[in-house]
Write a protein that holds these residues in place. Structure first.
Motif, PDB file in Angstrom:
ATOM      1  N   SER B   9     -50.619  54.139 -29.725  1.00  0.00           N
ATOM      2  CA  SER B   9     -50.480  55.121 -30.984  1.00  0.00           C
ATOM      3  C   SER B   9     -48.885  55.225 -31.413  1.00  0.00           C
ATOM      4  CB  SER B   9     -50.895  56.666 -30.620  1.00  0.00           C
ATOM      5  OG  SER B   9     -50.162  56.887 -29.518  1.00  0.00           O
ATOM      6  N   ARG B  11     -47.217  57.761 -32.462  1.00  0.00           N
ATOM      7  CA  ARG B  11     -46.380  58.757 -31.870  1.00  0.00           C
ATOM      8  C   ARG B  11     -47.068  59.151 -30.704  1.00  0.00           C
ATOM      9  NH1 ARG B  11     -46.716  62.974 -35.290  1.00  0.00           N
ATOM     10  NH2 ARG B  11     -45.081  63.846 -34.738  1.00  0.00           N
ATOM     11  N   THR B  14     -51.020  61.591 -28.669  1.00  0.00           N
ATOM     12  CA  THR B  14     -52.403  61.627 -29.278  1.00  0.00           C
ATOM     13  C   THR B  14     -53.644  61.628 -28.550  1.00  0.00           C
ATOM     14  OG1 THR B  14     -51.916  59.024 -29.238  1.00  0.00           O
ATOM     15  CG2 THR B  14     -51.437  60.247 -31.192  1.00  0.00           C
ATOM     16  N   LYS B  16     -53.652  59.073 -25.812  1.00  0.00           N
ATOM     17  CA  LYS B  16     -53.937  57.854 -25.614  1.00  0.00           C
ATOM     18  C   LYS B  16     -54.259  57.629 -24.216  1.00  0.00           C
ATOM     19  CE  LYS B  16     -49.921  55.785 -26.311  1.00  0.00           C
ATOM     20  NZ  LYS B  16     -49.643  55.422 -24.583  1.00  0.00           N
ATOM     21  N   LEU B 157     -54.812  57.956 -33.613  1.00  0.00           N
ATOM     22  CA  LEU B 157     -53.869  58.933 -34.592  1.00  0.00           C
ATOM     23  C   LEU B 157     -54.385  60.369 -34.697  1.00  0.00           C
ATOM     24  CD1 LEU B 157     -54.631  58.277 -38.378  1.00  0.00           C
ATOM     25  CD2 LEU B 157     -55.918  56.894 -36.651  1.00  0.00           C
ATOM     26  N   ARG B 158     -53.954  61.251 -35.060  1.00  0.00           N
ATOM     27  CA  ARG B 158     -54.315  62.536 -35.356  1.00  0.00           C
ATOM     28  C   ARG B 158     -54.185  62.671 -36.901  1.00  0.00           C
ATOM     29  NH1 ARG B 158     -49.858  64.254 -31.374  1.00  0.00           N
ATOM     30  NH2 ARG B 158     -48.849  62.864 -32.754  1.00  0.00           N
ATOM     31  N   ASP B 163     -48.524  60.849 -38.389  1.00  0.00           N
ATOM     32  CA  ASP B 163     -49.380  59.958 -37.511  1.00  0.00           C
ATOM     33  C   ASP B 163     -49.909  58.791 -38.721  1.00  0.00           C
ATOM     34  OD1 ASP B 163     -49.011  61.110 -35.113  1.00  0.00           O
ATOM     35  OD2 ASP B 163     -51.082  61.193 -34.607  1.00  0.00           O
ATOM     36  N   THR B 167     -49.233  54.862 -38.386  1.00  0.00           N
ATOM     37  CA  THR B 167     -50.322  53.862 -38.397  1.00  0.00           C
ATOM     38  C   THR B 167     -50.453  52.861 -39.089  1.00  0.00           C
ATOM     39  OG1 THR B 167     -51.820  55.834 -37.379  1.00  0.00           O
ATOM     40  CG2 THR B 167     -53.146  53.864 -38.155  1.00  0.00           C
ATOM     41  N   ASN B 187     -58.208  61.330 -33.303  1.00  0.00           N
ATOM     42  CA  ASN B 187     -58.473  62.544 -32.143  1.00  0.00           C
ATOM     43  C   ASN B 187     -57.725  63.824 -32.481  1.00  0.00           C
ATOM     44  OD1 ASN B 187     -58.942  63.429 -29.434  1.00  0.00           O
ATOM     45  ND2 ASN B 187     -57.426  62.209 -28.684  1.00  0.00           N
ATOM     46  N   LYS B 188     -58.174  64.909 -31.758  1.00  0.00           N
ATOM     47  CA  LYS B 188     -57.409  66.015 -31.998  1.00  0.00           C
ATOM     48  C   LYS B 188     -57.836  66.696 -33.489  1.00  0.00           C
ATOM     49  CE  LYS B 188     -54.301  65.696 -28.173  1.00  0.00           C
ATOM     50  NZ  LYS B 188     -53.056  65.820 -27.798  1.00  0.00           N
TER      51      LYS B 188
END
Lengths: 347, 251
Positions: B9, B11, B14, B16, B157-158, B163, B167, B187-188
């Motif tokens: 990711s 950042r 995330t 990961k 990525l969020r 993000d 990405t 995610n999230k």
């Protein structure tokens, strides 16, 4: 700078960051790593020990460099390890004298005939009095005598400038190797005197021999050998810096002499088995050229009885047979090699 | 031949490492031989999920890069009992968590070629079916290498602007590195959003398949990386969604 130039500049930045990783991921990298692992345990042969400086080298060192004519670099092993170029310098200085003196004059002083004798044989062509070729010591000494320059320093500077054009960086002469070569080089001195006797070289034997000992004592690493070979493969232009190292009209002279005489008295079998112009040195280096495609540098200090690097010969044999590099392998279009440079993207 | 799967990711934060650990365990649950390598040299962490700590990691990836051990010697068998029962195997190659050792590798650097050799040897010596690489966020040497050698790349990525921008960078790099297969995982995602709509939007934006969309999970946060979520909560929606991701990358 307009937008599209700016974009190009940014793309070039990204490419230069990414290229080494791309090379590492290529099938060719895997092939070289496998070759490295396969031959790393091979301890056949003996390190050159006629001077103490050469005997000191770690015999296990091993590196392979492949450099393509468009500047891709794929390497494995002790790639930055410095060693003396020794006889692998000979084809490059031969090229320089062709530029300096022209083909006919060089040919009048040094022949192009393989000897079938050891590299340090004290033998000249009886009918002409010339040394047989520029790849054996006699011929290389005579060749060193043809380098143009007002004085010994100027001549040396020209040789070093030539090396810089081939490698893309400044090389230097290792003084302790040079001093040893000079103080033990009686056989080479004898060869020079024999040539003087036949009137093939000028009176100034000491300067000629001095330049020869120095060109042999130049420090290179395996990457340099790969780039130098790639420069010859690229018609005389360094693929990374684009510097011209040799006038393109003399490429065929240099490569054909390497092809027939480059591997000492193994040259015939080398041409048959590997089929590439190449030159070895007793420092453990080999340069091999696949014209228009790539250069190969191999470094491994253990030598066979003829003075060629044992692992170096094996690696070149395998590369040549696997990728069909042999000059007379006419059914091969190098597609296998070209596809080994990038991973195939599945859909 | 082992398949190499990199999880990246742009950042941090995330999820990961959690996803990498759980995905590997899922693959191993199918009877596969799996290894996870933590190449997040600057901020390692995935070992925690497998219950390793500083004292139980005598040798790490750092030692291999310093030529103190072979790569296989830095591999720990962390196979959970339930996975072992299904004939699977999970190895973990952690990074050092000692401040001095992290500092040393940052100061001195290391040879990418050596890391590459190590990854290849690991696949051979442990007879792996899958090697999962937990990467460091952003772009650095170990990330570029892992993307370059991956058979499959998953970018997590969020749904936020930072993000998204990051990405795009990773995708551009993966494209230049000829990565054979690249997929996205979101995610999230806040529970109020329609996950199917998020999937479509993200796939459309990046022109890249989205193989999983995960809502923010309180249970996951509560577990605090103490253990492997999918083993503790086999019927949780996160686990179900991750099975879908596994189906895309593990065959």
């Amino acid at each position: 700078m307009n937008d599209s130039q700016n974009q190009q500049a940014l793309d070039a930045q990204l490419d230069s960051l990414i290229q080494p990783f791309k090379a590492v991921a290529s099938p060719l990298q895997e092939f070289l790593s496998d070759l490295y692992i396969k031959y790393k345990p091979l301890t056949e042969g003996k390190v050159a020990d006629y001077i103490p400086e050469l005997a000191k080298v770690d015999p296990d060192l091993f590196a392979i460099s492949v450099v393509t004519v468009d500047g891709k670099v794929i390497e494995v092993g002790d790639i930055d390890q410095l060693f003396t170029i020794q006889s692998a310098s000979k084809p490059f200085v031969h090229g320089l004298t062709l530029e300096d003196c022209g083909r006919d004059f060089v040919l009048s002083r040094v022949g192009v005939e393989p000897t079938g004798e050891a590299f340090n044989a004290i033998v000249l062509d009886e009918s002409s009095g010339r040394p047989y070729n520029p790849m054996v010591n006699a011929g290389a000494i005579a060749t060193a005598g043809l380098v143009k320059g007002d004085d010994p320093t100027a001549k040396l500077n020209r040789v070093m400038e030539m090396f810089r054009n081939y490698c893309g960086r400044d090389l230097y002469v290792d003084m302790s190797v040079y001093t040893s070569e000079r103080s033990t080089g009686h056989r080479n001195r004898a060869i020079a005197h024999l040539m003087l006797n036949f009137g093939m070289v000028d009176q100034n034997l000491d300067d000629m021999l001095d330049l020869y000992f120095k060109q042999c004592s130049v420090m290179v690493n395996c990457h340099d050998l790969g780039v130098m070979a790639a420069t010859l493969a690229n018609n005389g232009r360094n693929p990374m810096t684009n510097a011209r190292a040799l006038d393109s009209q003399y490429i065929k002279d240099v490569l054909s002499v390497m092809y027939t005489c480059g591997m000492y008295d193994y040259s015939g079998e080398w041409s048959y088995r590997v089929g590439l112009p190449a030159k070895s040195g007793v420092g453990g280096g080999i340069v091999a050229v696949v014209p228009k495609l790539l250069g190969i540098g191999v470094f491994s200090p253990r030598l066979d009885s003829r003075g060629n690097s044992v692992r170096g010969v094996k690696v070149c044999e395998e590369l040549s047979s696997h990728f069909g590099f042999h000059s007379f392998d006419l059914h091969d279009d190098h597609s296998k090699f070209l596809s080994s440079l990038t991973r195939t993207r599945s859909t | 031949m082992a398949k190499i799967i990199s999880i990246h990711s742009f950042r941090g934060g995330t999820g990961k490492s959690n996803m990498t650990a759980n995905l590997s365990v899922m693959a191993a649950s199918q009877g596969k031989r799996v290894a996870i390598i933590d190449t997040d040299i600057q901020s390692p962490g995935i070992h925690v999920l497998f219950g390793l700590d500083e004292d139980s990691m005598a040798l790490t990836l750092n030692d291999y890069l310093w030529d103190r051990c072979t790569i296989a010697e830095a591999a720990y068998d962390v196979t959970p009992a339930s996975v072992a029962a299904k004939g699977g195997k999970v190895h973990l190659i952690p990074c050092s968590i000692k401040a001095g050792e992290i500092a040393r590798i940052l100061n001195e650097g290391y040879s990418v070629m050596l890391l590459n050799d190590g990854l290849r040897k690991l696949c051979q010596e442990l007879a792996l079916d899958y090697l999962f690489i937990d990467t460091h966020p952003g772009l650095n040497k170990e990330t570029l290498l892992s993307i370059a050698i991956s058979d499959s790349l998953i970018i997590i990525l969020r749904p936020d602007r930072q993000d998204f921008q990051g990405t795009a960078v990773t995708l551009q790099v993966a494209n230049r590195l000829d990565t054979p297969k690249t997929n996205l995982v979101v995610n999230k995602v806040l529970t109020k959003y329609d996950r199917e709509a998020v999937r479509e939007q993200v796939a459309e934006k990046f022109q890249t398949p989205v193989i999983g969309v995960f809502p923010v999970s309180e249970e996951m946060i509560e577990l605090g990386s103490k253990e492997l979520f999918t083993l503790t909560f086999p019927d949780h929606p996160y686990t179900t969604e991750l099975r879908g991701v596994a189906r895309h990358v593990v065959t």
